[in-house]
Enzyme design. Sequence first.
Site, PDB file in Angstrom:
ATOM      1  N   LYS A 172      31.772  45.964  25.431  1.00 64.41           N
ATOM      2  CA  LYS A 172      32.098  44.620  24.972  1.00 64.41           C
ATOM      3  C   LYS A 172      31.374  43.600  25.836  1.00 64.41           C
ATOM      4  O   LYS A 172      31.541  43.560  27.053  1.00 64.41           O
ATOM      5  CB  LYS A 172      33.606  44.362  25.025  1.00 64.41           C
ATOM      6  CG  LYS A 172      33.992  42.956  24.549  1.00 64.41           C
ATOM      7  CD  LYS A 172      35.458  42.650  24.764  1.00 64.41           C
ATOM      8  CE  LYS A 172      35.763  41.209  24.353  1.00 64.41           C
ATOM      9  NZ  LYS A 172      35.061  40.222  25.215  1.00 64.41           N
ATOM     10  N   GLY A 206      37.105  35.704  22.137  1.00 65.26           N
ATOM     11  CA  GLY A 206      38.494  35.666  22.578  1.00 65.26           C
ATOM     12  C   GLY A 206      38.956  36.967  23.181  1.00 65.26           C
ATOM     13  O   GLY A 206      38.215  37.962  23.236  1.00 65.26           O
ATOM     14  N   PRO A 207      40.206  37.033  23.637  1.00 67.35           N
ATOM     15  CA  PRO A 207      40.719  38.217  24.329  1.00 67.35           C
ATOM     16  C   PRO A 207      41.213  39.337  23.411  1.00 67.35           C
ATOM     17  O   PRO A 207      41.505  40.432  23.886  1.00 67.35           O
ATOM     18  CB  PRO A 207      41.879  37.655  25.147  1.00 67.35           C
ATOM     19  CG  PRO A 207      42.387  36.500  24.328  1.00 67.35           C
ATOM     20  CD  PRO A 207      41.172  35.906  23.674  1.00 67.35           C
ATOM     21  N   GLU A 248      36.696  46.533  38.809  1.00 70.23           N
ATOM     22  CA  GLU A 248      35.932  45.839  39.843  1.00 70.23           C
ATOM     23  C   GLU A 248      36.277  44.371  39.692  1.00 70.23           C
ATOM     24  O   GLU A 248      35.865  43.721  38.730  1.00 70.23           O
ATOM     25  CB  GLU A 248      34.437  46.098  39.681  1.00 70.23           C
ATOM     26  CG  GLU A 248      33.644  45.775  40.942  1.00 70.23           C
ATOM     27  CD  GLU A 248      33.179  44.347  40.975  1.00 70.23           C
ATOM     28  OE1 GLU A 248      33.820  43.556  41.709  1.00 70.23           O
ATOM     29  OE2 GLU A 248      32.213  44.016  40.287  1.00 70.23           O
ATOM     30  N   CYS A 282      31.062  38.153  42.811  1.00 68.01           N
ATOM     31  CA  CYS A 282      32.350  38.529  43.392  1.00 68.01           C
ATOM     32  C   CYS A 282      32.237  39.004  44.830  1.00 68.01           C
ATOM     33  O   CYS A 282      33.193  38.919  45.596  1.00 68.01           O
ATOM     34  CB  CYS A 282      33.020  39.599  42.529  1.00 68.01           C
ATOM     35  SG  CYS A 282      31.940  40.996  42.163  1.00 68.01           S
ATOM     36  N   GLU A 378      39.480  32.864  44.819  1.00 67.28           N
ATOM     37  CA  GLU A 378      38.078  32.978  44.448  1.00 67.28           C
ATOM     38  C   GLU A 378      37.624  31.711  43.727  1.00 67.28           C
ATOM     39  O   GLU A 378      38.247  31.282  42.760  1.00 67.28           O
ATOM     40  CB  GLU A 378      37.877  34.202  43.552  1.00 67.28           C
ATOM     41  CG  GLU A 378      36.437  34.563  43.317  1.00 67.28           C
ATOM     42  CD  GLU A 378      36.274  35.892  42.615  1.00 67.28           C
ATOM     43  OE1 GLU A 378      35.410  36.678  43.028  1.00 67.28           O
ATOM     44  OE2 GLU A 378      37.027  36.158  41.657  1.00 67.28           O
TER      45      GLU A 378
END
Length: 475
Positions: A172, A206-207, A248, A282, A378
């Site tokens: 995805k 979207g989710p 991750e 990150c 973060e």
Amino acid sequence: MLIDGKLVESTRTFTSLNPATGQEVGQAPEATAADTEAAVAAARRAFDTTGWATDTELRARCLDRLHQVLVEHKEELRELTIAEAGAPRMLTHGNQLDIPIEIVRYYADLLADFSFREDLAEVESNGRRHRRWVEKEAAGVVAAIIPYNYPNQLALAKLAPALAAGCTVVLKASPDTPLITLALGELIAEHTGIPPGVVNVISSPGPAVGQLLTAHPDVDAISFTGSTATGRAIMESASSTVKRVFLELGGKSAMVVLDDADPASAAMFAAFTVCSHAGQGCALTTRLLVPRERHDEIVEQVAGALAHVSYGDPADPKTYMGPLISGRQRDKVDGMVQRAVAAGATLVTGGKKVDPGFFYEPTLLSNVDPDSEIAQEEVFGPVLAVIAFEDDDDAVRIANNTIYGLSGAVHSADEERAVALARRIRSGTFSINGGNYFGPDAPFGGYKQSGVGREMGVAGLEEFLERKTFAVVVG
């Protein structure tokens, strides 16, 4: 999108923007629930009914061909990565494109020597001898979900080891950089000979699609890179079917400058690291820990180094820092900086939005409270927080004062002292005096809430393998 070996359109699309201009790059297909189901079904069929999972030579040939294709189409991918991710051209010659392509080469070559079998010692039980061994088998159907910041690296660091292991994949794309990942799917479909259903690539703004994948009973494993908050939700969703989960997640890594370090060198390293890809990494060191008695001196040197960070058009070979990915992300970064100043931090330089596009000035905050939001959360922007420490023990305490544990760095004239300090900091990767740990053969991942598991290297392959123990009576 790529579903079951065919490139398919969707009835709906969404817009992908160039973050350097705010202008449209193109339209991406919006996967429906039916598209997602079709992709999972194709991956399930390819795993269950074809020889992909057991034919190591086929997998090696396909990975070899994929590497060739990526090299052949590297310049097209480079221009798309610059336009859609806002990645500076110079960065595409490293971690944004050229190095990720070599991840595929690494796993193609690894298959030549990797043993999927381990013999155990024979044992005697009930008066008979028993021969025992372990075989490593593909975990099954993998849902790979990636974010926007390094779309080529993240896609290939999941796809290559999963395919090498014998898994099939539904990949995805990020909603902010879908065209790059869809282009990868197109190359796979048209040039590699990878069998239908083995790789499926979908996109959605979207989710809902991600939620469907993480809970789907026909998905055996999840490989996700993104925020810790989303990682927690994925772990919860995957628990309904007890899937294998690789995560991750976020980081708030510390660079420790010890009292015997060269402050000018450390300051330059800290400044240019935090501005790499506009701070959207990150593992970047976003906390700079300095001896209290040298705080002001080092802050001045970092500010001077930040003044030399060139930012602007990412297509310009001289540009070091490009834009943030979106106006939404830039607003988040700016909000955190303004709250940090209101909480007592000193804004030394930066702290402003730059138009057009989604640029943000390289920003330095000093006198930062180690327990404050800017030191704990973060940011994902070019913002460096300077924190003073008293001694080595205090530096370790502050560095470990976080829910994260992804990376870190230390600078010292005494390598033995630096390594000893690095070993006390709980993180999955560590740079000593500027050492570069990143590479296809180096496991990458974090401690604590920075994730579960490791990506790349032999460890990355084994994330996608199950182990089956056999025994047979021999006498």
